[in-house]
Design an enzyme around this catalytic site. Sequence first.
Site, PDB file in Angstrom:
ATOM      1  N   CYS A   1       0.800  -1.233   0.000  1.00 58.25           N
ATOM      2  CA  CYS A   1       0.000   0.000   0.000  1.00 58.25           C
ATOM      3  C   CYS A   1       0.826   1.272   0.000  1.00 58.25           C
ATOM      4  O   CYS A   1       0.282   2.354  -0.179  1.00 58.25           O
ATOM      5  CB  CYS A   1      -0.927   0.010   1.219  1.00 58.25           C
ATOM      6  SG  CYS A   1      -0.069   0.221   2.796  1.00 58.25           S
ATOM      7  N   THR A   2       2.128   1.174   0.218  1.00 57.23           N
ATOM      8  CA  THR A   2       2.909   2.403   0.415  1.00 57.23           C
ATOM      9  C   THR A   2       2.885   3.318  -0.808  1.00 57.23           C
ATOM     10  O   THR A   2       3.069   4.528  -0.686  1.00 57.23           O
ATOM     11  CB  THR A   2       4.364   2.059   0.766  1.00 57.23           C
ATOM     12  OG1 THR A   2       4.883   1.171  -0.239  1.00 57.23           O
ATOM     13  CG2 THR A   2       4.446   1.367   2.106  1.00 57.23           C
TER      14      THR A   2
END
Length: 352
Positions: free
Chosen positions: A63-64
């Site tokens: 998700c970064t």
Amino acid sequence: MRSFKALEATGFFEPVFGGDILPEAIETYKSNFADGAAYWGDLRRLNPSYIEPVDAAWLSPACTKFSLLAGSGGDSAGGYLEGMGMIYANLVLASQAKIVMIEEVIPYFSSRSYHHLKVMLKNEFPYWTERITGSGLDAYDFGSPAGRRRGYVVASRTPLDNFAWPEPQIPAHRRPTIEQVIGKEWEDRAPWREISGTVMEGLLNKSGNNNFRSDKNYTLVKPKDVRLAALVASYSKVQVTSSYLSHPDHPYLWRPFTSEEISRILDIPDDFFFPEEIAETKRTYMLGNSVDCRVVKAIGIEAAFHLMMDRLSDRSEPLPARNNRPAPTPARKVEDWLSADRNGQFSFIIGT
């Protein structure tokens, strides 16, 4: 890995495979799921032939690159430079799963990466239901003191007629306090810090017409409060958008929540544990990357119901007898006035 523990806690799932690039995450997986297989490394290097058949797959893409908290370090191209959607799809297809559950920050579902994933799965998984707009599903609505909004998707090989998104609404008077969630031993569980002269002093004095002020972000909360902010992966780097515990009797004292307390806030099952050698900062990092188990369990129960109903509708033979006992057999007729049951007991008809 915490998602697997939540699914296991429903009583309907048994984790058999997990993968992560973080070595501490793999050690934690192996400690909690001794019978499961684990892959440590870049999923782009994982040969799909190593994937065993499963009934259900849980997918939490990286998700970064899409998180609003990632800052300029993320993939500002919106997933065009990432390409992991195709990797995830290939592994899901190799698993032969009947249902796939996907969780991630809401911006992820607008990315090109998610588009790749969905398009590649569509032929095998034609039935989709999504909660990926607005606030998605918020853990706070499920009774968690921490707000954690995530998007969720469920895809299936068969119609999702028996799946329903959980829609809980906890009445205000039924909400647990932070003290009720983390336990009454909060006062002596970890050392306290003074506000004066620490980073907290600067956070509390932030000003300006923006959303990064402590009064808008539950930066300091007390044990009797019922709401706190999301506990993110970078929690150990004290920041205004995370919550920390304020001493109710000594308002000049504060401290971060411990990994044990964060586990309770996220409703991680009590039998989950970290190996002793994993440092506290790494524990809070991994917990901050995970989802609230209340939401995972609620979705998992609905997914299990869907799978069970599919199995019942496809059954061509009667259900096996309980406790391995033979199925009852009809009484054996001897004469019109005399019959014998399966245990050899005779019955007589008296009268006309």
